[in-house]
Design a protein around this motif. Structure first.
Motif, PDB file in Angstrom:
ATOM      1  N   LYS A  68      21.203 -58.754  14.189  1.00 15.30           N
ATOM      2  CA  LYS A  68      20.855 -58.525  12.661  1.00 15.30           C
ATOM      3  C   LYS A  68      19.243 -58.354  12.736  1.00 15.30           C
ATOM      4  CE  LYS A  68      24.576 -60.948  10.257  1.00 15.30           C
ATOM      5  NZ  LYS A  68      24.907 -61.988  11.442  1.00 15.30           N
ATOM      6  N   ARG A  69      18.861 -57.715  11.761  1.00 12.51           N
ATOM      7  CA  ARG A  69      17.562 -57.386  11.515  1.00 12.51           C
ATOM      8  C   ARG A  69      16.788 -58.665  11.206  1.00 12.51           C
ATOM      9  NH1 ARG A  69      15.067 -52.049  10.243  1.00 12.51           N
ATOM     10  NH2 ARG A  69      16.495 -50.575  10.250  1.00 12.51           N
TER      11      ARG A  69
ATOM     12  N   VAL B 275      15.323 -55.239  14.499  1.00 15.37           N
ATOM     13  CA  VAL B 275      16.137 -55.904  15.436  1.00 15.37           C
ATOM     14  C   VAL B 275      15.247 -56.558  16.479  1.00 15.37           C
ATOM     15  CG1 VAL B 275      18.112 -56.012  16.802  1.00 15.37           C
ATOM     16  CG2 VAL B 275      18.046 -54.850  14.557  1.00 15.37           C
ATOM     17  N   LEU B 276      14.928 -57.390  16.761  1.00 12.42           N
ATOM     18  CA  LEU B 276      14.211 -58.120  17.932  1.00 12.42           C
ATOM     19  C   LEU B 276      14.996 -58.523  19.099  1.00 12.42           C
ATOM     20  CD1 LEU B 276      11.309 -58.359  18.759  1.00 12.42           C
ATOM     21  CD2 LEU B 276      11.222 -60.604  17.419  1.00 12.42           C
ATOM     22  N   VAL B 277      14.907 -58.221  20.246  1.00 13.76           N
ATOM     23  CA  VAL B 277      15.544 -58.672  21.367  1.00 13.76           C
ATOM     24  C   VAL B 277      14.584 -58.917  22.364  1.00 13.76           C
ATOM     25  CG1 VAL B 277      17.603 -58.009  22.865  1.00 13.76           C
ATOM     26  CG2 VAL B 277      17.268 -56.978  20.764  1.00 13.76           C
ATOM     27  N   TYR B 278      14.855 -60.346  22.969  1.00 13.25           N
ATOM     28  CA  TYR B 278      14.021 -60.817  23.929  1.00 13.25           C
ATOM     29  C   TYR B 278      14.758 -61.267  25.082  1.00 13.25           C
ATOM     30  CZ  TYR B 278       9.966 -63.928  25.357  1.00 13.25           C
ATOM     31  OH  TYR B 278       9.039 -64.528  25.882  1.00 13.25           O
ATOM     32  N   ALA B 279      14.468 -60.802  26.131  1.00 18.26           N
ATOM     33  CA  ALA B 279      15.130 -61.200  27.466  1.00 18.26           C
ATOM     34  C   ALA B 279      14.162 -61.959  28.336  1.00 18.26           C
ATOM     35  CB  ALA B 279      15.584 -60.126  28.505  1.00 18.26           C
ATOM     36  N   THR B 280      15.021 -63.245  28.843  1.00 20.44           N
ATOM     37  CA  THR B 280      14.358 -64.182  29.529  1.00 20.44           C
ATOM     38  C   THR B 280      15.190 -64.791  30.654  1.00 20.44           C
ATOM     39  OG1 THR B 280      13.128 -66.269  29.473  1.00 20.44           O
ATOM     40  CG2 THR B 280      14.672 -66.018  27.807  1.00 20.44           C
TER      41      THR B 280
ATOM     42  N   PHE C  40      23.713 -48.293  14.959  1.00 19.51           N
ATOM     43  CA  PHE C  40      22.575 -48.903  14.496  1.00 19.51           C
ATOM     44  C   PHE C  40      22.586 -48.644  12.716  1.00 19.51           C
ATOM     45  CE2 PHE C  40      18.122 -49.844  13.287  1.00 19.51           C
ATOM     46  CZ  PHE C  40      17.920 -50.980  14.153  1.00 19.51           C
ATOM     47  N   ASP C  41      22.528 -49.566  12.167  1.00 24.51           N
ATOM     48  CA  ASP C  41      22.762 -49.421  10.619  1.00 24.51           C
ATOM     49  C   ASP C  41      23.784 -48.593  10.391  1.00 24.51           C
ATOM     50  OD1 ASP C  41      20.675 -51.238  10.415  1.00 24.51           O
ATOM     51  OD2 ASP C  41      19.397 -49.490   9.729  1.00 24.51           O
ATOM     52  N   GLY C  42      25.199 -48.827  11.119  1.00 24.30           N
ATOM     53  CA  GLY C  42      26.284 -48.180  10.898  1.00 24.30           C
ATOM     54  C   GLY C  42      26.479 -46.747  11.407  1.00 24.30           C
ATOM     55  N   GLU C  43      25.397 -46.142  11.811  1.00 27.99           N
ATOM     56  CA  GLU C  43      25.575 -45.088  12.630  1.00 27.99           C
ATOM     57  C   GLU C  43      25.447 -44.998  14.143  1.00 27.99           C
ATOM     58  OE1 GLU C  43      22.795 -41.782  11.283  1.00 27.99           O
ATOM     59  OE2 GLU C  43      22.616 -42.927   9.271  1.00 27.99           O
TER      60      GLU C  43
ATOM     61  N   ARG D 127      24.815 -53.100  16.485  1.00 27.19           N
ATOM     62  CA  ARG D 127      26.147 -53.507  16.950  1.00 27.19           C
ATOM     63  C   ARG D 127      26.684 -52.825  18.181  1.00 27.19           C
ATOM     64  NH1 ARG D 127      31.148 -51.720  15.136  1.00 27.19           N
ATOM     65  NH2 ARG D 127      32.581 -53.427  15.352  1.00 27.19           N
ATOM     66  N   LEU D 128      26.933 -53.738  19.087  1.00 20.97           N
ATOM     67  CA  LEU D 128      27.422 -53.082  20.363  1.00 20.97           C
ATOM     68  C   LEU D 128      28.914 -53.581  20.372  1.00 20.97           C
ATOM     69  CD1 LEU D 128      24.447 -54.551  21.010  1.00 20.97           C
ATOM     70  CD2 LEU D 128      24.871 -53.547  23.132  1.00 20.97           C
ATOM     71  N   ALA D 129      29.868 -52.638  20.581  1.00 19.89           N
ATOM     72  CA  ALA D 129      31.268 -52.847  20.717  1.00 19.89           C
ATOM     73  C   ALA D 129      31.701 -52.497  21.902  1.00 19.89           C
ATOM     74  CB  ALA D 129      32.134 -52.375  19.603  1.00 19.89           C
ATOM     75  N   ASN D 130      32.522 -53.590  22.673  1.00 17.84           N
ATOM     76  CA  ASN D 130      33.114 -53.086  24.172  1.00 17.84           C
ATOM     77  C   ASN D 130      32.128 -52.346  25.017  1.00 17.84           C
ATOM     78  OD1 ASN D 130      35.446 -53.036  21.572  1.00 17.84           O
ATOM     79  ND2 ASN D 130      35.538 -54.609  23.227  1.00 17.84           N
ATOM     80  N   ILE D 131      30.758 -52.539  25.112  1.00 16.79           N
ATOM     81  CA  ILE D 131      30.130 -51.712  25.859  1.00 16.79           C
ATOM     82  C   ILE D 131      30.233 -52.019  27.282  1.00 16.79           C
ATOM     83  CG2 ILE D 131      27.549 -51.354  26.777  1.00 16.79           C
ATOM     84  CD1 ILE D 131      27.927 -50.030  24.306  1.00 16.79           C
ATOM     85  N   ALA D 132      30.220 -51.090  28.174  1.00 15.77           N
ATOM     86  CA  ALA D 132      30.410 -51.214  29.646  1.00 15.77           C
ATOM     87  C   ALA D 132      29.904 -50.056  30.385  1.00 15.77           C
ATOM     88  CB  ALA D 132      31.970 -51.163  30.111  1.00 15.77           C
ATOM     89  N   ARG D 133      29.166 -50.342  31.634  1.00 17.13           N
ATOM     90  CA  ARG D 133      28.287 -49.403  32.347  1.00 17.13           C
ATOM     91  C   ARG D 133      28.633 -49.838  33.674  1.00 17.13           C
ATOM     92  NH1 ARG D 133      24.641 -45.558  32.924  1.00 17.13           N
ATOM     93  NH2 ARG D 133      23.099 -46.276  34.426  1.00 17.13           N
ATOM     94  N   ARG D 134      28.837 -48.758  34.632  1.00 22.96           N
ATOM     95  CA  ARG D 134      28.809 -49.007  36.174  1.00 22.96           C
ATOM     96  C   ARG D 134      27.479 -48.419  36.546  1.00 22.96           C
ATOM     97  NH1 ARG D 134      33.820 -50.564  38.138  1.00 22.96           N
ATOM     98  NH2 ARG D 134      33.339 -49.702  40.025  1.00 22.96           N
ATOM     99  N   VAL D 135      26.781 -49.138  37.475  1.00 19.94           N
ATOM    100  CA  VAL D 135      25.703 -48.694  38.273  1.00 19.94           C
ATOM    101  C   VAL D 135      25.902 -48.667  39.637  1.00 19.94           C
ATOM    102  CG1 VAL D 135      23.059 -48.650  38.751  1.00 19.94           C
ATOM    103  CG2 VAL D 135      24.328 -49.490  36.292  1.00 19.94           C
ATOM    104  N   ASP D 136      25.823 -47.603  40.466  1.00 20.64           N
ATOM    105  CA  ASP D 136      26.138 -47.686  41.757  1.00 20.64           C
ATOM    106  C   ASP D 136      27.605 -48.519  42.248  1.00 20.64           C
ATOM    107  OD1 ASP D 136      23.870 -46.534  42.123  1.00 20.64           O
ATOM    108  OD2 ASP D 136      22.548 -48.338  42.616  1.00 20.64           O
TER     109      ASP D 136
END
Lengths: 377, 294
Positions: free
Chosen positions: A25-26, A184-189, A60-63, A3-12
């Motif tokens: 989900k799994r 949990v399978l994540v596939y970028a394309t 991940f799974d609540g933790e 679970r991702l909640a309001n994730i933000a990240r700045r790079v350069d």
């Protein structure tokens, strides 16, 4: 579940990721679809724990797993490049994560044998990765990811560096291979067609934001935003702003308004909140038809109920079964994807038709969809 | 169908002439000297392999050969690991990279005899910074009298002068490794040692073997620096093959034995380089085929 909640990240000093909230989900295949630099890899690095998000929650799974070192996560990752240990044999490569984990010898042998069988690597176990073809090298990398039995598997454009044939072959195998893991399978394309073939769920990424997340087919048929529709269109989505003069619609720059029946159909389900907003009409290339096709396909359809598009042909690309006709319409580059061979010479006039219910309407300012159409396909 | 193109010979001709003048003709002159004796007046007598037998049997040659082999072995044992370690520690990006590279390149830009002179002065007990400093610390150091001091000075000098070469070669190999390899290793939970052993070392193997070959040949042929610093002394303790050879040829004017010795020296270098090369290419097979694929 990741679970991702309001994730933000700045790079350069630019926002690589902004306000990303997802629930993965799994046992499901989750696709991250977006052009290069849209934040797919950045997001995966955060999911993996390679990078710490500047803000937001990752559980991940609540933790919470923010700040948990990569080594301690049950994680496997496969990259666009074929990453294997160059000096180790295929067997040792596949066994390497298990050796690090300190598994018993018989367990390692069993798991490597199983992975090698699944990925058809059995004849090559004693070879070095350098002596394998690109497809086989990537199979080794996939086997390394598979044997770990990780609970989070990240595949970052794993097929991008393979040639067409190998890509199709592996693409068909991939979801099956990892399905049994219950991970949990994540596939970028970057390719809309790849996302459609793989199915599962898709998150459309654009400039570090999730435009839309949902079952892949729903997303394709029923995009929420102009960006989501554009990202999920290949050939590119055709669009043009509409002017509204007293209830009738007119393409921006056009002299004639759309037929009354078309205007009425487009406007009929417009929510009251959008009464004053400026609109953009968008239509996918394969929804544009030649006049002859329209009358053949459905004799009952009157020209008055169709949107007429008169353009000038720039160039035609013919693949054999299909023709990509690039043309200019009201100063905008448009593409029509027509069945069969249509060799239009450059500069020729072309008239195409679109059915109103195949078109998407967006609020030009917000980019949001202003109308849901029934049966978009 | 085989196509003959004799123009190719014309293209090679200038190079052939150049090599003939610069290498083949001088080599033949040496061969000529090595099988004859002379008492001056341009009178030569055929002696066959006598000089070769004399040189190979002489204790003087054996000692010089042993010294040279020991020197090369020490140089390789120090400079290769040290060079790798420095290359690993160097920054990968940012302004510090250029700074480090320039710093590393500096010793390589200094002419060999100048290097010798620098260290000769640097180590002197009366005026040298190093020698005087050590003496004032109460350490009895004198490279002109103590064999160990002379060796230590020469080795430190060579390490100072040439480790940079190993560093630069290794660094070039290291920066070519894509970042994802390290990332994948982190995800695998690989240790720092495993990363070095299974990712970095295989990836820099090619350049490393070139570094070994270059450093071996150079150190085995070292002449200028010990000649300037110690002159082969104290006694004969730093008289390497090259210094011994020059003493024999120029100092004593024993042209026959010196010519025989040059040829033997040349063959030793050729043989050892061939051994290195063979080991190199057999170890290199994986790397080579990997290069071929990309």
């Amino acid at each position: 579940m990741l679970r991702l909640a309001n994730i933000a990240r700045r790079v350069d000093s630019h926002n690589a990721l902004q306000d990303i909230s997802l629930e993965l989900k799994r046992g499901e295949l989750n696709i991250l679809l977006g052009p290069t630099l849209s934040g797919k890899t950045s997001l995966m690095r955060v999911m993996a724990g390679l990078d710490r998000p500047d803000s937001g929650e990752l559980t991940f799974d609540g933790e919470s797993v923010v700040g948990v070192p990569v080594q301690k996560r049950e994680l496997a990752m496969v990259y666009q490049q074929f990453i294997n240990y160059p000096s180790l044999s295929v067997y040792e490569n596949i066994a390497s994560p298990l050796r690090v984990a300190g598994l018993e010898r018989y367990e390692i042998e069993a798991r490597v044998a199983q992975a090698a069988q699944l990925l058809k690597l059995e004849p090559y176990l004693n070879r070095k990765p350098a002596n394998l073809s690109g497809g086989q090298q990537q199979r080794v990398a996939l086997a390394r990811a598979l044997v770990k039995r990780a609970s989070l598997v990240l595949l970052d454009e794993p097929l991008a560096n393979l040639d067409y044939k190998l890509r199709e072959e592996l693409r068909a195998e991939l979801p099956v291979l990892f399905a049994e893991l219950g991970a949990v399978l994540v596939y970028a394309t970057t390719e809309p067609s790849e996302a459609l073939v793989l199915g599962g769920k898709t998150a459309c990424l654009n400039r570090g934001r999730v435009e839309q997340f949902g079952p892949t087919l729903d997303l394709y048929r029923d995009p929420d935003t102009f960006m989501a529709a554009r990202l999920f269109s290949d050939p590119p989505l055709n669009s043009l702003a509409l002017n509204r003069d007293d209830g009738s619609l007119r393409f921006e720059g056009a002299e004639q308004a759309l037929p009354a029946a078309v205007s009425a159909e487009l406007m009929s389900k417009l929510p009251a909140t959008e009464a004053e907003s400026t609109l953009t009409l968008a239509v996918r290339g394969h929804h544009l038809r030649l006049g002859s096709d329209v009358s053949h396909a459905s004799k009952s359809v009157a020209r008055e109920s169709l949107i007429e598009i008169r353009g000038t042909v720039d160039v035609t690309e013919i693949t054999g079964s299909e023709s990509f006709v690039h043309f200019t319409f009201m100063g905008q580059p448009w593409v029509a994807l027509l069945d069969g061979i249509h060799a239009f010479p450059g500069g020729a006039a072309i008239t195409l038709y679109a059915r109103p219910h195949d078109c998407f309407l967006f609020n030009t300012q917000t980019g949001k969809r202003v109308r849901k159409l029934s049966g978009g396909e | 169908m085989k196509v003959q193109n004799n123009k190719a010979w014309l293209m090679v001709l200038p190079m052939l002439l150049l090599v003939a003048v610069s290498a083949i003709i001088p080599l033949m002159t040496v061969v000529n000297y090595s099988v004859q004796d002379t008492f001056g007046n341009n009178e030569f007598f055929w002696v066959g392999t006598e000089w070769f037998q004399e040189v190979l049997a002489s204790e003087r040659f054996h000692n010089a050969l042993q010294r040279t082999l020991l020197f090369s072995a020490l140089i390789l044992a120090i400079e290769i690991p040290l060079g790798i370690a420095i290359a690993l520690a160097m920054p990968r990006r940012g302004i510090a990279v250029s700074f480090c590279l320039v710093l590393m390149a500096l010793p390589l830009l200094i002419p060999w005899n100048v290097v010798g002179t620098i260290w000769q002065v640097f180590g002197r007990v009366d005026i040298g910074l190093l020698g005087h400093g050590l003496a004032s610390l109460g350490i009895d150091y004198n490279y002109t009298q103590n064999t160990l001091d002379a060796w230590v000075t020469l080795i430190i000098m060579d390490v100072w002068h040439w480790t940079s070469l190993v560093v630069l070669l290794c660094y070039s190999g290291l920066v070519s490794i894509p970042e994802v390899y390290y990332q994948a290793a982190r995800i695998d939970g690989a240790s720092r040692w495993a990363v070095f052993r299974f990712i970095q070392l295989p990836k820099i193997k090619r350049v490393l073997l070139i570094a070994v070959l270059l450093r071996f040949m150079d150190s085995f042929m070292i002449y200028t620096e010990p000649f300037v610093v110690t002159g082969g002394g104290p006694g004969n303790s730093t008289t390497f093959l090259s210094i011994d050879l020059v003493q024999m040829a120029v100092g004593q004017f024993d042209l026959g034995p010196a010519a025989a010795m040059s040829l033997i020296y040349f063959l030793i270098i050729l043989l050892l380089s061939w051994v290195f090369y063979t080991v190199m290419t057999s170890l290199d097979n994986d790397a080579a085929s990997e290069q071929g694929r990309h």
